[in-house]
Design a protein around this motif. Structure first.
Motif, PDB file in Angstrom:
ATOM      1  N   SER A   1       0.985  -1.218   0.146  1.00 10.24           N
ATOM      2  CA  SER A   1       0.167  -0.045   0.110  1.00 10.24           C
ATOM      3  C   SER A   1       0.787   1.349   0.042  1.00 10.24           C
ATOM      4  O   SER A   1       2.084   1.347   0.336  1.00 10.24           O
ATOM      5  CB  SER A   1      -0.830   0.031   1.200  1.00 10.24           C
ATOM      6  OG  SER A   1      -0.173   0.169   2.551  1.00 10.24           O
ATOM      7  N   SER A   2       0.482   2.197  -0.385  1.00 11.01           N
ATOM      8  CA  SER A   2       0.944   3.555  -0.449  1.00 11.01           C
ATOM      9  C   SER A   2       0.012   4.765  -0.367  1.00 11.01           C
ATOM     10  O   SER A   2      -1.029   4.973  -1.020  1.00 11.01           O
ATOM     11  CB  SER A   2       1.749   3.599  -1.808  1.00 11.01           C
ATOM     12  OG  SER A   2       2.281   4.874  -1.974  1.00 11.01           O
ATOM     13  N   GLY A   3       0.327   5.773   0.538  1.00  9.65           N
ATOM     14  CA  GLY A   3      -0.481   6.573   0.811  1.00  9.65           C
ATOM     15  C   GLY A   3      -0.523   7.680  -0.202  1.00  9.65           C
ATOM     16  O   GLY A   3      -1.314   8.419  -0.418  1.00  9.65           O
ATOM     17  N   SER A   4       0.545   7.876  -1.046  1.00  8.96           N
ATOM     18  CA  SER A   4       0.543   9.165  -1.903  1.00  8.96           C
ATOM     19  C   SER A   4       1.081   8.402  -3.307  1.00  8.96           C
ATOM     20  O   SER A   4       2.143   7.847  -3.052  1.00  8.96           O
ATOM     21  CB  SER A   4       1.531  10.374  -1.425  1.00  8.96           C
ATOM     22  OG  SER A   4       1.051  10.765  -0.313  1.00  8.96           O
TER      23      SER A   4
ATOM     24  N   LYS B   1       8.970  12.327  -8.164  1.00  9.41           N
ATOM     25  CA  LYS B   1       9.257  12.185  -6.355  1.00  9.41           C
ATOM     26  C   LYS B   1       8.040  11.449  -6.105  1.00  9.41           C
ATOM     27  O   LYS B   1       6.833  11.451  -6.540  1.00  9.41           O
ATOM     28  CB  LYS B   1       9.143  13.381  -6.009  1.00  9.41           C
ATOM     29  CG  LYS B   1       8.114  14.367  -5.712  1.00  9.41           C
ATOM     30  CD  LYS B   1       8.478  15.616  -5.152  1.00  9.41           C
ATOM     31  CE  LYS B   1       7.048  16.600  -4.624  1.00  9.41           C
ATOM     32  NZ  LYS B   1       7.278  17.701  -3.865  1.00  9.41           N
ATOM     33  N   ASP B   2       8.172  10.885  -4.818  1.00  4.75           N
ATOM     34  CA  ASP B   2       6.939  10.257  -4.089  1.00  4.75           C
ATOM     35  C   ASP B   2       7.151  10.848  -2.505  1.00  4.75           C
ATOM     36  O   ASP B   2       8.270  10.564  -1.998  1.00  4.75           O
ATOM     37  CB  ASP B   2       7.266   8.822  -4.134  1.00  4.75           C
ATOM     38  CG  ASP B   2       6.116   8.081  -3.639  1.00  4.75           C
ATOM     39  OD1 ASP B   2       5.162   7.572  -4.297  1.00  4.75           O
ATOM     40  OD2 ASP B   2       5.863   8.029  -2.474  1.00  4.75           O
ATOM     41  N   ASP B   3       5.947  11.142  -2.002  1.00  8.55           N
ATOM     42  CA  ASP B   3       6.137  12.002  -0.627  1.00  8.55           C
ATOM     43  C   ASP B   3       6.137  10.944   0.264  1.00  8.55           C
ATOM     44  O   ASP B   3       6.447  11.232   1.427  1.00  8.55           O
ATOM     45  CB  ASP B   3       4.791  12.934  -0.565  1.00  8.55           C
ATOM     46  CG  ASP B   3       4.725  14.001  -1.373  1.00  8.55           C
ATOM     47  OD1 ASP B   3       5.723  14.368  -1.814  1.00  8.55           O
ATOM     48  OD2 ASP B   3       3.526  14.361  -1.833  1.00  8.55           O
ATOM     49  N   ASP B   4       5.925   9.661  -0.093  1.00  7.36           N
ATOM     50  CA  ASP B   4       6.119   8.600   0.917  1.00  7.36           C
ATOM     51  C   ASP B   4       7.399   8.101   1.106  1.00  7.36           C
ATOM     52  O   ASP B   4       7.852   7.453   1.741  1.00  7.36           O
ATOM     53  CB  ASP B   4       4.969   7.498   0.690  1.00  7.36           C
ATOM     54  CG  ASP B   4       3.652   7.772   0.611  1.00  7.36           C
ATOM     55  OD1 ASP B   4       3.358   8.639   1.462  1.00  7.36           O
ATOM     56  OD2 ASP B   4       2.813   7.242  -0.097  1.00  7.36           O
TER      57      ASP B   4
ATOM     58  N   VAL C   1       5.416   5.888 -14.199  1.00  8.60           N
ATOM     59  CA  VAL C   1       6.034   5.672 -13.099  1.00  8.60           C
ATOM     60  C   VAL C   1       5.195   5.443 -12.174  1.00  8.60           C
ATOM     61  O   VAL C   1       3.879   5.826 -11.755  1.00  8.60           O
ATOM     62  CB  VAL C   1       6.520   7.160 -12.783  1.00  8.60           C
ATOM     63  CG1 VAL C   1       5.534   8.176 -12.592  1.00  8.60           C
ATOM     64  CG2 VAL C   1       7.429   7.228 -11.777  1.00  8.60           C
ATOM     65  N   THR C   2       5.620   4.275 -11.143  1.00  5.56           N
ATOM     66  CA  THR C   2       4.923   3.518 -10.254  1.00  5.56           C
ATOM     67  C   THR C   2       5.837   3.620  -9.074  1.00  5.56           C
ATOM     68  O   THR C   2       7.143   3.395  -9.123  1.00  5.56           O
ATOM     69  CB  THR C   2       4.686   2.304 -10.789  1.00  5.56           C
ATOM     70  OG1 THR C   2       3.532   1.615  -9.706  1.00  5.56           O
ATOM     71  CG2 THR C   2       5.556   1.507 -11.215  1.00  5.56           C
ATOM     72  N   ASP C   3       5.017   3.507  -7.852  1.00  2.00           N
ATOM     73  CA  ASP C   3       5.934   3.182  -6.594  1.00  2.00           C
ATOM     74  C   ASP C   3       5.449   1.780  -6.265  1.00  2.00           C
ATOM     75  O   ASP C   3       5.850   1.263  -5.071  1.00  2.00           O
ATOM     76  CB  ASP C   3       5.194   4.127  -5.297  1.00  2.00           C
ATOM     77  CG  ASP C   3       3.837   4.107  -5.480  1.00  2.00           C
ATOM     78  OD1 ASP C   3       3.052   3.412  -5.935  1.00  2.00           O
ATOM     79  OD2 ASP C   3       3.464   4.950  -4.668  1.00  2.00           O
ATOM     80  N   GLY C   4       4.837   0.999  -7.122  1.00  2.00           N
ATOM     81  CA  GLY C   4       4.551  -0.369  -6.893  1.00  2.00           C
ATOM     82  C   GLY C   4       2.963  -0.650  -6.780  1.00  2.00           C
ATOM     83  O   GLY C   4       2.457  -1.515  -6.573  1.00  2.00           O
ATOM     84  N   VAL C   5       2.564   0.511  -6.382  1.00  2.00           N
ATOM     85  CA  VAL C   5       0.957   0.647  -6.058  1.00  2.00           C
ATOM     86  C   VAL C   5       0.050   1.497  -6.888  1.00  2.00           C
ATOM     87  O   VAL C   5      -0.661   1.090  -7.741  1.00  2.00           O
ATOM     88  CB  VAL C   5       0.526   1.319  -4.496  1.00  2.00           C
ATOM     89  CG1 VAL C   5      -0.867   0.956  -4.276  1.00  2.00           C
ATOM     90  CG2 VAL C   5       1.149   0.143  -3.639  1.00  2.00           C
TER      91      VAL C   5
END
Length: 460
Positions: free
Chosen positions: A138-141, A172-175, A225-229
């Protein structure tokens, strides 16, 4: 030119259900690349359901400085105990996981081979290490792309080398999640790849294959672009600039042109046709040389249109064939040329009158000569060719009593009826020589024939 050089792109493919991603940890030219695949809590006995389709792992790109078949590279994986788990596209060098055989708990070593297609094959190899890593469930942002819209356009040359940097995507990713980049659309011919740098949150679009403006002049790439979520996409417009890498080509290597020798100077007798894959608006035509010196002054060419124009009168009887070498070149540096042969055959025009070889012909015939006796022969020459040069003969006057005949083909005058010296002792015939042209040309000659009394004739 004796070795192949490898470089690797950063892994950027998200696995099904957001469970795993692949990460490049290290890469060296022509040596080793290591990839990590997450180890989620999966039952080893159910790993056949872990992947349902062939999944992108990484891409290997080899560069060969030769040209032609010597530079056509084919990729393969050296057989080992994991040969049923991975496969490689022999053309693009993309490595895939085969469904049903991948074990996320396993670490893999793959040896990629690349060989050219020269007569003497040359090859190189690269080691790939693949293992698994955990990704967030899971990811919040969601990730944010740090680029204004007007910067999503870039221009490259079609001659740019493989490995050339094209565009840097910042995100960028805020998390603080690791970010992965991928080209998900507009790259069907696999000309581009994107290299992810998880530490800096950037993805570098680079050339993976040689571009060709004449095939495709622009690309509209979809980059994700992904953070996995979360997955975010943007469009990158890549415009290809044409370079002068193609020579102009004539529509035929040899042109054959027929013209009449009575063609008026200033007449366009033929138009050269050439094309250039780069630009047909920049072609110049010239007459490079000629087989005979006299030909060079007979013809000129319009440099822009390619019209070959007759500049002087030509005479088939002097020169029947004119051979020119035409040249077409572009006007973009570096200038490229091509050549074609132009063979001009001069067709005969009935411009020559038959000409007798003597100013007058004479003959004698005896009163007692038999019918058909040959008396004399006339001969005329016509410099034209074919029908225009074919001469036929007729007696047009002076043949009183039709006592003489003439062979129309060979001009032999023979006795056709009995002659009597007491009736007419001398004949003056007018003979015509006519060619077969349209309109026909002709000339005349006088033939003097004396009738002689036979030695044994009785007195009258």
């Amino acid at each position: 030119q004796t070795n192949l050089t490898f470089w690797m792109d950063v892994l950027h493919q998200v696995f099904p259900c957001g469970e795993t991603v692949l990460q490049q940890v290290a890469s060296t030219v022509g040596a080793m690349c290591e990839y990590h695949i997450p180890r989620p809590a999966v039952d080893r006995h159910n790993r056949d359901n872990y992947l349902e389709t062939d999944t992108y792992v990484c891409r290997v790109v080899a560069v060969d400085d030769d040209i032609g078949n010597n530079a056509n590279i084919t990729y393969s994986l050296k057989e080992n105990k994991w040969s049923e788990t991975f496969r490689i596209d022999p053309i693009t060098g993309i490595v895939y996981v085969i469904p049903g055989n991948y074990d996320p708990q396993e670490d893999y070593e793959l040896l990629v081979l690349a060989n050219d297609n020269g007569v003497e094959l040359r090859f190189n190899s690269c080691l790939i290490l693949v293992n698994s890593m955990q990704v967030p469930l899971s990811s919040g942002s969601p990730p944010i792309i740090l680029e204004p819209d007007d910067t999503f356009s870039v221009t490259v040359l079609e001659s740019d080398p493989i490995g050339q940097y094209v565009k840097l995507i910042n995100a960028k990713d805020d998390d603080g999640d690791t970010l992965w980049f991928d080209i998900t659309g507009g790259n069907e011919d696999n000309k581009f790849t994107i290299v992810s740098d998880p530490d800096s949150g950037t993805g570098s679009i680079m050339l993976a294959q040689q571009l060709d403006y004449e095939t495709t002049s622009s690309y509209n790439l979809t980059v994700s672009v992904t953070d996995g979520v979360h997955i975010l996409t943007c469009q990158i417009q890549v415009s290809i600039l044409d370079v002068n890498d193609n020579p102009p080509i004539f529509s035929s290597p040899i042109y054959e042109v027929d013209i009449s020798e009575n063609t008026t100077p200033g007449t366009t007798i033929f138009t050269l046709n050439a094309t250039d894959s780069d630009s047909e608006q920049n072609l110049l035509f010239t007459l490079y040389n000629a087989a005979h010196v006299a030909t060079t002054s007979k013809f000129i060419v319009n440099r822009l249109r390619g019209d070959i124009v007759l500049q002087e009168y030509i005479d088939r009887e002097v020169q029947e064939t004119h051979i020119l070498t035409a040249c077409v070149q572009d006007r973009i540096s570096p200038i490229k040329k091509n050549f074609a042969r132009v063979i001009i055959k001069v067709l005969d025009h009935n411009d020559y009158t038959p000409k007798f070889l003597s100013a007058q012909y004479d003959g004698t015939v005896s009163e007692t000569a038999a019918m058909g006796t040959s008396i004399t022969q006339v001969f005329a020459l016509d410099k034209d060719r074919g029908t225009n040069g074919h001469v036929s003969y007729t007696i047009i006057s002076g043949n009183f009593g039709a006592v003489f005949s003439i062979d129309p083909e060979i001009g032999i005058i023979s006795l056709a009826n009995k002659v009597e010296k007491c009736d007419m002792s001398e004949y003056w015939l007018a003979v015509r020589a006519m060619d077969g042209g349209i309109p026909s040309l002709y000339s005349h000659i006088s033939v003097n024939i004396i009738v002689k009394m036979a030695k044994d004739a009785s007195p009258r």
